[in-house]
Scaffold this active site. Structure first.
Site, PDB file in Angstrom:
ATOM      1  CD  GLN A 153      23.959  -1.247 -23.543  1.00 48.39           C
ATOM      2  OE1 GLN A 153      23.620  -1.869 -22.468  1.00 48.39           O
ATOM      3  NE2 GLN A 153      25.237  -1.699 -24.148  1.00 48.39           N
ATOM      4  CB  ILE A 208      -0.967   0.007   1.576  1.00 44.05           C
ATOM      5  CG1 ILE A 208      -1.806  -1.295   1.032  1.00 44.05           C
ATOM      6  CG2 ILE A 208      -2.059   1.290   1.299  1.00 44.05           C
ATOM      7  CD1 ILE A 208      -2.523  -1.599  -0.122  1.00 44.05           C
ATOM      8  N   GLY A 238      -0.834  -1.629 -10.358  1.00 48.12           N
ATOM      9  CA  GLY A 238      -1.900  -0.863 -10.888  1.00 48.12           C
ATOM     10  C   GLY A 238      -2.636  -1.912 -12.182  1.00 48.12           C
ATOM     11  CD  GLU A 259      -5.212   2.109  -9.697  1.00 46.09           C
ATOM     12  OE1 GLU A 259      -4.435   1.280  -9.538  1.00 46.09           O
ATOM     13  OE2 GLU A 259      -6.384   2.339  -8.964  1.00 46.09           O
TER      14      GLU A 259
HETATM   15  C1  LIG Z   1       5.331  -0.563  -5.306  1.00 46.45           C
HETATM   16  C2  LIG Z   1       4.125  -0.991  -5.199  1.00 46.45           C
HETATM   17  C3  LIG Z   1       3.165  -0.354  -4.935  1.00 46.45           C
HETATM   18  C4  LIG Z   1       1.610  -0.732  -5.114  1.00 46.45           C
HETATM   19  N1  LIG Z   1       0.580   0.236  -4.536  1.00 46.45           N
HETATM   20  C5  LIG Z   1      -0.653  -0.318  -4.172  1.00 46.45           C
HETATM   21  C6  LIG Z   1      -1.332   0.543  -3.632  1.00 46.45           C
HETATM   22  O1  LIG Z   1      -1.404   1.724  -3.145  1.00 46.45           O
HETATM   23  N2  LIG Z   1      -2.875  -0.059  -3.255  1.00 46.45           N
HETATM   24  C7  LIG Z   1      -3.189  -1.268  -3.720  1.00 46.45           C
HETATM   25  O2  LIG Z   1      -4.103  -1.886  -3.401  1.00 46.45           O
HETATM   26  N3  LIG Z   1      -1.974  -1.918  -4.334  1.00 46.45           N
HETATM   27  C8  LIG Z   1      -0.950  -1.600  -4.597  1.00 46.45           C
HETATM   28  N4  LIG Z   1       0.005  -2.151  -5.320  1.00 46.45           N
HETATM   29  C9  LIG Z   1      -0.151  -3.514  -5.760  1.00 46.45           C
HETATM   30  C10 LIG Z   1      -0.109  -3.915  -7.167  1.00 46.45           C
HETATM   31  O3  LIG Z   1      -1.409  -3.286  -7.963  1.00 46.45           O
HETATM   32  C11 LIG Z   1      -0.280  -5.606  -7.322  1.00 46.45           C
HETATM   33  O4  LIG Z   1       1.041  -5.943  -7.010  1.00 46.45           O
HETATM   34  C12 LIG Z   1      -0.672  -5.886  -8.772  1.00 46.45           C
HETATM   35  O5  LIG Z   1      -1.964  -5.614  -8.804  1.00 46.45           O
HETATM   36  C13 LIG Z   1      -0.587  -7.263  -8.989  1.00 46.45           C
HETATM   37  O6  LIG Z   1      -0.880  -8.148  -7.954  1.00 46.45           O
HETATM   38  P1  LIG Z   1       0.183  -9.267  -7.125  1.00 46.45           P
HETATM   39  O7  LIG Z   1       1.429  -8.373  -6.656  1.00 46.45           O
HETATM   40  O8  LIG Z   1      -0.684  -9.699  -6.089  1.00 46.45           O
HETATM   41  O9  LIG Z   1       0.432 -10.178  -8.122  1.00 46.45           O
HETATM   42  P2  LIG Z   1      -0.452 -11.652  -8.789  1.00 46.45           P
HETATM   43  O10 LIG Z   1      -1.811 -11.260  -8.848  1.00 46.45           O
HETATM   44  O11 LIG Z   1       0.081 -12.700  -7.679  1.00 46.45           O
HETATM   45  O12 LIG Z   1       0.188 -12.209 -10.098  1.00 46.45           O
HETATM   46  C14 LIG Z   1       1.635 -12.565 -10.147  1.00 46.45           C
HETATM   47  C15 LIG Z   1       1.755 -12.683 -11.429  1.00 46.45           C
HETATM   48  O13 LIG Z   1       0.753 -13.651 -12.321  1.00 46.45           O
HETATM   49  C16 LIG Z   1       0.362 -12.993 -13.353  1.00 46.45           C
HETATM   50  N5  LIG Z   1      -0.961 -13.337 -13.436  1.00 46.45           N
HETATM   51  C17 LIG Z   1      -2.116 -13.177 -12.510  1.00 46.45           C
HETATM   52  N6  LIG Z   1      -3.297 -13.369 -12.969  1.00 46.45           N
HETATM   53  C18 LIG Z   1      -3.065 -13.934 -14.395  1.00 46.45           C
HETATM   54  C19 LIG Z   1      -3.864 -14.118 -15.355  1.00 46.45           C
HETATM   55  N7  LIG Z   1      -5.402 -14.355 -15.345  1.00 46.45           N
HETATM   56  N8  LIG Z   1      -3.451 -14.399 -16.595  1.00 46.45           N
HETATM   57  C20 LIG Z   1      -1.994 -14.378 -16.619  1.00 46.45           C
HETATM   58  N9  LIG Z   1      -1.325 -13.873 -15.883  1.00 46.45           N
HETATM   59  C21 LIG Z   1      -1.709 -13.719 -14.700  1.00 46.45           C
HETATM   60  C22 LIG Z   1       0.513 -11.727 -13.101  1.00 46.45           C
HETATM   61  O14 LIG Z   1       0.359 -10.826 -14.156  1.00 46.45           O
HETATM   62  C23 LIG Z   1       1.741 -11.478 -12.361  1.00 46.45           C
HETATM   63  O15 LIG Z   1       2.685 -11.645 -13.360  1.00 46.45           O
HETATM   64  C24 LIG Z   1       1.345  -1.759  -5.433  1.00 46.45           C
HETATM   65  C25 LIG Z   1       2.582  -2.747  -5.756  1.00 46.45           C
HETATM   66  C26 LIG Z   1       3.564  -2.320  -5.828  1.00 46.45           C
HETATM   67  C27 LIG Z   1       4.711  -3.335  -6.112  1.00 46.45           C
END
Ligand SMILES: Cc1cc2nc3c(=O)[nH]c(=O)nc-3n(C[C@H](O)[C@H](O)[C@H](O)COP(=O)(O)OP(=O)(O)OC[C@H]3O[C@@H](n4cnc5c(N)ncnc54)[C@H](O)[C@@H]3O)c2cc1C
Length: 395
Positions: free
Chosen positions: A343, A165, A370, A249
């Site tokens: 690079q 978050i 996002g 967003e």
């Molecule tokens: C620095 C940072 C700031 C952030 N800020 C916020 C914030 O302020 N508020 C908030 O709520 N969230 C925030 N996020 C969360 C961010 O939106 C999520 O990390 C993102 O939505 C991906 O979710 P996850 O990390 O759980 O990955 P997962 O959903 O676990 O996905 C892991 C991998 O599997 C892939 N995948 C998942 N489902 C599928 C599918 N159906 N088909 C193909 N591939 C798939 C994904 O693309 C990814 O490569 C932040 C994240 C970061 C790293």
């Protein structure tokens, strides 16, 4: 010569000059300090509030500027020219991802209590959707809020965890996605405003690869009591509010990514004119020149598509497909562009004194946060191949 624009008037360009001056004089000089402290100070939010930057899209009644969307586009482009992904994230999450829900669907009570001070920069907002076990799949969130009588009124009791978050450690309140009727799946999600200093809230700061000047937290909620009047809009409509605001967003992410790519190119162009090898400026080698020509072309094409999507957005047209394409293309472009640009800095590109080094780290998360690129492709393929349509939630 001044070039005509379909989108920006002289007033927008004047605003760009003042925003750029603010970034150059009051933000960039603090880069080292904010990046090493892993946060931006509360005072910069207050300063931006004073200057009116945090209320650009919001109604004047609440202290906003009620400015057209192109002012926000200009502001976001200039934010990204800080060269600090963390600062840019902290501000854009606050203004365009967290408090916009309150402005759009919140009660007068919520607007007075949270939107007004957020526009002034006196309170910093976060958005809490992602959980340790639910990121891309928002429907899988498990944080619950159950109603409990509290005297003549009712409270919600919140239990669960959020992660990644932004503004989570130092923010004042959070727009929180919770399940108010878990048995209903996505039809049981609501948005609540929660003060982050409430009893039962525990915040743990996370260490990140980049975006160092933004603070990112894991937040636990243990029996956190929130008055029922902190509900945004209608109970159990939260999923639809979220899905709709994701378009903004993603558009914001796309604008920032194009501007960040342009900044990296600008730094590189300057370096190409300075650095010599084999008795020539490196900008004179054809291999370099052609790559730069490709990079400049890709950025310009992306910029025009993002502007077109912004325009569709301002017309109230359905933009799910275009916003997903814009986010996908611009964030992937930024990653590629910065890699290519770095690079040409040779070894200096790997040294922290050069901003391209930070930009490389910062750009990596653009294709994840996002809405990951894979999810953008899922949405686009559903719309293009299966002719799926998405309808507005606020109507
Ligand atoms: C620095 C940072 C700031 C952030 N800020 C916020 C914030 O302020 N508020 C908030 O709520 N969230 C925030 N996020 C969360 C961010 O939106 C999520 O990390 C993102 O939505 C991906 O979710 P996850 O990390 O759980 O990955 P997962 O959903 O676990 O996905 C892991 C991998 O599997 C892939 N995948 C998942 N489902 C599928 C599918 N159906 N088909 C193909 N591939 C798939 C994904 O693309 C990814 O490569 C932040 C994240 C970061 C790293």
């Amino acid at each position: 010569m001044k070039r005509p624009s379909l989108y920006f008037s002289d007033e927008h360009e004047l605003f760009r000059q003042t925003a750029r001056q603010f970034i150059e004089t009051e933000v960039i000089p603090n880069t080292e300090q904010w990046e090493s402290e892993r946060r931006i100070p509360a005072s910069v939010f207050r300063r931006m509030g004073e200057l009116g930057y945090l209320g650009l899209p919001f109604p004047e009644t609440y202290g906003g500027a009620e400015a057209d969307f192109w002012y926000s586009v200009v502001f976001l482009e200039e934010l990204a020219r800080s060269g600090m992904g963390g600062f840019t994230t902290a501000v854009s999450v606050h203004e365009y991802m967290a408090i916009n829900h309150i402005s759009k669907a919140g009660s007068e009570f919520l607007k007075e209590k949270y939107l007004v001070p957020a526009i002034r920069g006196e309170k910093v907002a976060a958005l809490g959707i992602t959980e340790p076990d639910a990121g891309s799949d928002v429907s899988a969130i498990r944080t619950t809020a159950r109603r409990q009588p509290s005297g003549a009124e009712e409270d919600y009791l919140i239990n669960g965890s959020k992660t990644f978050i932004s503004n989570g450690t130092y923010g004042d309140f959070i727009t929180l996605a919770v399940k108010t009727a878990p048995e209903l799946g996505t039809a049981g999600v609501s948005l609540l405003v929660v003060d982050l200093d409430s009893p039962g809230v525990t915040r743990t700061k996370l260490n990140k690869m980049g975006w160092h000047s933004s603070d990112t937290a894991e937040i636990r909620f243990d029996e956190v009591r929130v008055p029922a009047q902190n509900l945004i809009g209608v109970e159990n409509r939260g999923f639809y509010y979220l899905m709709e605001s994701l378009q903004l967003e993603r558009l914001v992410a796309a604008v920032l990514a194009v501007s960040g790519s342009q900044l990296a190119l600008d730094w590189t162009l300057q370096y190409l004119h300075e650095r010599q090898a084999f008795g020539k400026k490196i900008g004179q080698f054809q291999a370099v020149r052609h790559t730069i020509a490709d990079v400049a072309t890709e950025i310009e094409v992306a910029r025009q598509f993002v502007y077109h999507t912004c325009w569709l957005f301002t017309q109230g047209a359905p933009v799910v497909k275009e916003c997903s394409m814009a986010k996908l293309h611009a964030s992937e472009l930024q990653k590629r562009t910065i890699d290519k640009c770095l690079q040409y800095f040779g070894g200096y590109g790997y040294i922290e004194d050069y901003p391209i080094c930070r930009a490389y780290r910062d750009a990596r998360v653009g294709t994840i946060a996002g809405g990951a690129s894979e999810i953008m492709r899922e949405i686009i393929s559903r719309m293009v191949i299966d002719a799926v349509e998405y309808r507005p939630a606020y109507s």
